[in-house]
Design a protein around this motif. Structure first.
Motif, mmCIF file in Angstrom:
data_model
loop_
_atom_site.group_PDB
_atom_site.id
_atom_site.type_symbol
_atom_site.label_atom_id
_atom_site.label_comp_id
_atom_site.label_asym_id
_atom_site.label_seq_id
_atom_site.Cartn_x
_atom_site.Cartn_y
_atom_site.Cartn_z
ATOM 1 N N MET A 136 -7.270 2.321 2.529
ATOM 2 C CA MET A 136 -8.130 1.290 3.130
ATOM 3 C C MET A 136 -9.104 1.903 4.122
ATOM 4 N N ALA A 155 -5.178 -3.189 0.974
ATOM 5 C CA ALA A 155 -4.252 -3.507 2.060
ATOM 6 C C ALA A 155 -3.458 -4.771 1.768
ATOM 7 N N SER A 159 0.554 -4.512 1.250
ATOM 8 C CA SER A 159 1.433 -5.152 2.247
ATOM 9 C C SER A 159 2.387 -6.143 1.595
ATOM 10 N N ILE A 288 -0.905 7.207 3.427
ATOM 11 C CA ILE A 288 -0.736 6.470 4.685
ATOM 12 C C ILE A 288 0.163 7.271 5.622
ATOM 13 N N ARG A 377 1.131 -0.361 8.328
ATOM 14 C CA ARG A 377 -0.235 0.156 8.499
ATOM 15 C C ARG A 377 -1.263 -0.745 7.792
ATOM 16 N N CYS A 378 -0.875 -1.297 6.645
ATOM 17 C CA CYS A 378 -1.790 -2.193 5.915
ATOM 18 C C CYS A 378 -1.998 -3.490 6.684
ATOM 19 N N PHE A 381 -4.307 -2.845 9.536
ATOM 20 C CA PHE A 381 -5.690 -2.758 9.073
ATOM 21 C C PHE A 381 -6.292 -4.156 8.912
ATOM 22 N N LEU A 382 -5.483 -5.108 8.429
ATOM 23 C CA LEU A 382 -5.978 -6.462 8.166
ATOM 24 C C LEU A 382 -6.066 -7.325 9.421
#
Length: 453
Positions: A136, A155, A159, A288, A377-378, A381-382
């Motif tokens: 991402m 992402a 997720s 990641i 981590r995803c 990011f969102l």
């Protein structure tokens, strides 16, 4: 619910059909050629780098040493795919499926290398001061804002997929195998896993890295060692096993015993699909973890990262596949973890099935903690860092649920989302391949320069 399952099943057949398998192999082959087979030719250098002081993170930025980053990635990849996935591939595709798993791994080394190079090159520092990266981020920072939607798609898929392939499916597999071999109820397994995973997640990536670097080498070496003992007891069958692997990779295998027979396409399809399920090359999950490595050099981390695919498939999966084939258990009619357990039990009566049960439990546990980091981590990011704690709570709650319910639909959904994760990542790898090729070329040219080692 049946209508939803049927719909997801149709999507699954589409995303894991010939186009996807061709794309995964094609991207890996393209990257291998563009890198002039460097991942294969420099395999020894990668292992030396992994064990060197610098690979343990003595210099530079990042959260964990490169060795721990590799072990974190391996903790998520060395899992049920190495035991149940290989057995399923051989059961559905015949011995030839193992050949296609090997081929997937050889080109997958270039894919995994490229993912890690891009992850380190385009990583960011978040508001907590932590280094974050992955598909991402290299989509957004490498391809520009017009491609940001592709990073968001990755992402979202990752997720959600994490709760399937990295959590509930793993918990369910552990619960099944512990009840079968030790009589432990599913709910008890779920609660034990929930507590153990919760204790690890409290410490974040540093705790995950420490646990992974302690458990992964021990579990992998122990499993391989016992597998080699079983192969030694079946030594006379090894030449014939290799013959079947190479022969049936290119020719159909007839029905025999409990084996229903398989066409060449079945060997290719299940070999490639289970290979990707096992080593995750192309899915975009491992970078990641590698983005958190304490390193300033993307190429060095890439060379460490590519070892994950080699260790997972060429070493661990090969042991499982060869034990199944040499034992003759592949014609028994069993499949999944039960087939692997039967094969080990035939080689080590009264002991082999327990080895598989314990290995599967540890493999699945480390997969749960590895994938928790990927999903986290995803979500960051969102939605930003504020979403991390709620995600961890949901993650821990999902474990006992996964251990106690029927996961037929979850398996299907997770498998589908895995393929959908791969699509944005593979597109990004193709578009950013010039960056990977240039960084690699510059690194090795500098290595040859006078006075530089």
């Amino acid at each position: 619910m049946e209508a939803i399952s049927e719909f997801v099943g149709q999507i699954n057949g589409l995303v894991w059909g010939p186009p996807m398998l061709v794309m995964i192999l094609g991207v890996g082959l393209f990257l291998s050629i563009g890198l002039k087979l460097m991942p294969i030719l420099k395999l020894g250098a990668g292992f030396r780098l992994m064990w060197s002081g610098r690979a343990r993170g003595e210099d530079s930025d990042g959260e964990i040493p490169p060795f721990q980053a590799l072990m974190t990635a391996l903790s998520a990849t060395v899992g049920t795919g190495n035991i149940a996935g290989v057995a399923t591939a051989v059961f559905l595709g015949g011995p030839g499926a193992l050949f296609w798993m090997w081929l997937t791994a050889l080109v997958g080394m270039a894919t995994k290398y490229s993912e890690a190079v891009l992850a380190v090159r385009f990583r960011e520092v978040d508001e907590r001061g932590a280094h974050v990266g992955g598909p991402m981020y290299y989509i957004r920072n490498g391809l520009g804002s017009k491609w940001a939607w592709l990073g968001i798609l990755f992402a979202v898929f990752a997720s959600v997929a994490a709760f399937g392939i990295g959590n509930t499916v793993q918990a369910n597999s552990v619960a099944d195998v512990l009840e079968t071999n030790f009589g432990l109820p599913h709910w008890a397994t779920g609660l034990i896993l929930m507590v153990l995973v919760g204790l690890v997640l409290i410490g974040g990536i540093k705790r995950i890295g420490q646990v992974a670097s302690a458990l992964v080498p021990i579990m992998a070496v122990s499993y391989v060692f016992v597998g080699l003992i079983v192969l030694a007891t079946n030594a006379t069958a090894i030449p014939e096993a290799f013959s079947m692997v190479f022969t049936h990779a290119f020719s159909p295998v007839a029905a025999q015993g409990g084996f229903a027979g398989a066409a060449i396409w079945a060997a290719i399809r299940f070999g490639v699909a289970r290979g990707i399920f096992s080593n995750e090359a192309g899915l975009g999950s491992a970078p990641i973890a590698h983005a958190a490595a304490q390193t300033k050099d993307p190429v060095k981390q890439g060379m460490v990262a590519m070892l994950g695919t080699f260790i997972d498939t060429i070493v661990v999966c090969s042991i499982t596949g060869l034990v199944i084939i040499t034992s003759g258990a592949w014609t028994s009619g069993e499949t999944g973890a039960a087939l692997t357990s039967l094969a080990f039990e035939q080689g080590l009566p009264g002991f082999g099935n327990y080895v598989v049960a314990i290995a599967l439990a540890i493999f699945a546990f480390t997969t749960i903690i590895g994938w928790s980091f990927y999903g986290e981590r995803c979500i960051e990011f969102l939605f930003g860092v504020k979403a991390i704690v709620p995600y961890r709570i949901l993650w821990i709650i999902a474990i006992p649920v996964g251990a106690t319910v029927n996961l037929g639909f979850i398996w299907l959904l997770a498998d589908t989302l895995n393929a959908m994760m791969a699509l944005p990542n593979l597109i990004a790898l193709l578009l950013l391949s010039p960056v990977v090729f240039k960084l690699t070329r510059d690194y090795f040219e500098n290595q040859k320069a006078p006075g530089i080692k």
